[in-house]
Write an enzyme that holds these catalytic residues in place. Structure first.
Site, short mmCIF file in Angstrom:
data_model
loop_
_atom_site.label_atom_id
_atom_site.label_comp_id
_atom_site.label_asym_id
_atom_site.label_seq_id
_atom_site.Cartn_x
_atom_site.Cartn_y
_atom_site.Cartn_z
CE1 TYR A 1 4.37 5.15 0.28
CE2 TYR A 1 5.47 5.22 -1.85
CZ TYR A 1 4.54 4.65 -1.00
OH TYR A 1 3.80 3.58 -1.43
CB SER B 1 6.29 0.65 -3.82
OG SER B 1 6.39 1.48 -4.94
CE LYS C 1 4.90 1.44 1.03
NZ LYS C 1 3.94 0.82 1.95
N1 LIG Z 1 -1.66 3.12 -4.77
C1 LIG Z 1 -0.42 2.99 -5.23
O1 LIG Z 1 -0.08 3.53 -6.28
C2 LIG Z 1 0.59 2.15 -4.46
C3 LIG Z 1 1.76 1.70 -5.10
C4 LIG Z 1 2.69 0.96 -4.39
C5 LIG Z 1 2.45 0.66 -3.06
N2 LIG Z 1 1.34 1.12 -2.45
C6 LIG Z 1 1.12 0.81 -1.02
O2 LIG Z 1 -0.06 0.05 -0.90
C7 LIG Z 1 -0.70 0.33 0.35
C8 LIG Z 1 -2.15 0.70 0.10
O3 LIG Z 1 -2.19 1.80 -0.80
P1 LIG Z 1 -3.57 2.46 -1.24
O4 LIG Z 1 -3.34 3.09 -2.55
O5 LIG Z 1 -4.68 1.52 -1.06
O6 LIG Z 1 -3.65 3.62 -0.15
P2 LIG Z 1 -4.91 4.21 0.65
O7 LIG Z 1 -4.48 5.49 1.26
O8 LIG Z 1 -6.12 4.22 -0.22
O9 LIG Z 1 -5.12 3.10 1.78
C9 LIG Z 1 -4.40 3.11 2.98
C10 LIG Z 1 -5.40 2.97 4.11
O10 LIG Z 1 -4.67 2.90 5.35
C11 LIG Z 1 -5.32 3.73 6.30
N3 LIG Z 1 -4.29 4.14 7.27
C12 LIG Z 1 -3.21 4.94 7.05
N4 LIG Z 1 -2.51 5.10 8.20
C13 LIG Z 1 -3.15 4.36 9.15
C14 LIG Z 1 -2.92 4.13 10.54
N5 LIG Z 1 -1.91 4.70 11.19
N6 LIG Z 1 -3.77 3.33 11.20
C15 LIG Z 1 -4.83 2.73 10.58
N7 LIG Z 1 -5.10 2.94 9.26
C16 LIG Z 1 -4.27 3.74 8.56
C17 LIG Z 1 -5.94 4.87 5.50
O11 LIG Z 1 -7.04 5.46 6.16
C18 LIG Z 1 -6.37 4.15 4.23
O12 LIG Z 1 -7.69 3.66 4.33
C19 LIG Z 1 0.13 1.42 1.01
O13 LIG Z 1 1.04 0.80 1.89
C20 LIG Z 1 0.89 2.02 -0.16
O14 LIG Z 1 2.10 2.61 0.25
C21 LIG Z 1 0.39 1.84 -3.12
#
Ligand SMILES: NC(=O)c1ccc[n+]([C@@H]2O[C@H](COP(=O)([O-])OP(=O)(O)OC[C@H]3O[C@@H](n4cnc5c(N)ncnc54)[C@H](O)[C@@H]3O)[C@@H](O)[C@H]2O)c1
Length: 340
Positions: free
Chosen positions: A151, A126, A155
């Protein structure tokens, strides 16, 4: 075609990436524990691509379960690791939950990848790693700043763990993708963002307000040193972001990487203020959004947008969709989810 594991593949960014992988012919296996998603997302992926990915419901905190998965799927060639907890505020209240879910699971997966003859690994990082950068736009060489939250720290630590592991594991190649602000939904509106509870992010808050689920949007501060006084972010369409994962994965699978651990910023290169996002929403939806200006929110940085040169020139990827495209798809998705 190569078998690719997508952890968190039923989540927001993961599901869009599974679609792009399947469109490119990859065999996808999803691991998700459904902690922040629903199994129905599989139907959306199938509707778009005509193919249902293999789905293994597994909590990646279950070390034995992760080992058993890789024993069964020892022909996995690449892993895109999205699974993580992502609520910044919750991470301040429950830091251990975040360190366990975001760091512990990463270690378990890397341990298994070390055993394979070769493996390609893409990590969801991120732009929070940069904090308030001293120079804009933000390049990959900008210093990583002290994390504002557990959080954000997961990262930073996650990137360090991967870098250290790659250093001593020639069979492992990895790319950390530093996302700016992913927004929007697939234009088919078969998949999109499904926040549980009150949305933490601006765009789902806007669409939920417009559909009548929230009273009004609070804009946190209009006295920042920006043209209209509100904070500036780099909003990237989730479909563009998903495509970048396929490009990054292919780079590793084809051995085109320059080092066995690399980082890329994924953004549009253009900053938009909160009020500009509201205006874009009103423009494409024809709706008037109810919002009020309130005080600044602790921990918010003023402005962040990506320098896209490395991603454009070295990775060979650039965004194709606009903020208006993203707002239109987010709104169509919200209407579909609420049956309107
Ligand atoms: N959405 C944003 O703004 C953003 C920005 C920067 C980075 N990220 C990173 O991108 C990644 C995806 O983000 P997103 O927005 O799609 O999030 P999201 O919550 O929609 O997707 C994450 C998925 O991982 C699953 N999950 C979580 N813990 C788990 C575990 N222990 N075992 C199996 N499955 C598990 C959840 O059920 C979910 O389906 C994450 O790592 C997040 O930190 C997101």
């Amino acid at each position: 075609m190569s078998k690719i594991l997508v952890t968190g593949g039923l989540g927001f960014i993961g599901s869009h990436t599974v679609v792009e992988l399947q469109n490119e012919g990859y065999d996808v296996v999803i691991i998700d524990d459904l902690s922040n998603s629903s199994e129905n997302v599989l139907d959306g992926i199938t509707a778009i691509t005509g193919k249902t990915p293999v789905f293994e419901k597994l909590d990646l905190k279950d070390k034995a379960g992760v080992e058993a998965f890789f024993a069964k799927h020892n022909d996995v060639k690449g892993v895109i690791h999205f699974a993580a907890s992502k609520a910044v505020g919750e991470s301040v209240q429950e830091p251990l939950l975040y360190y366990e879910n975001n760091i512990g699971t990463l270690v378990y997966i890397l341990k298994e990848l070390k055993k394979l003859p070769s493996a390609s690994f893409i990590f969801s990082s991120s732009c929070t790693v940069y904090g308030q950068a001293d120079e804009l736009p933000i390049t990959e060489n900008a210093p990583v700043k002290q994390a504002e939250s557990p959080y954000g720290n997961t990262k930073q630590i996650g990137e360090e763990i991967i870098k250290d592991t790659c250093k001593v594991t020639p069979s492992l190649k990895a790319i950390a993708l530093r996302y700016f602000n992913p927004v929007g939904a697939h234009e088919s509106v078969e998949i999109g963002e499904l926040p549980i509870g009150v949305p933490q992010n601006l765009v789902p808050f806007i669409t939920q307000t417009a559909i009548g689920l929230r009273e009004e949007l609070s804009v946190f501060g209009d006295d920042y040193p920006t043209p209209d006084g509100t904070c500036i972010r780099d909003y990237i369409h989730v479909v563009d972001l998903a495509k970048a994962h396929v490009v990054a994965l292919k780079r590793l699978l084809d051995g085109k990487n320059k080092e066995n651990y690399e980082t890329f910023n994924l953004g549009t290169g253009k900053g938009s203020s909160v009020l500009e996002v509201v205006q874009a929403f009103e423009r494409v939806s024809g709706e008037k959004l109810k919002y009020k200006i309130v005080g600044r929110r602790e921990g918010d940085i003023i402005s962040a947008y990506a320098d896209t040169n490395k991603a454009n020139n070295e990775l060979g990827w650039k965004t194709e969709l606009t903020l208006d495209d993203a707002m239109r798809s987010a709104w169509n998705w919200e209407k579909k989810v609420r049956g309107k």
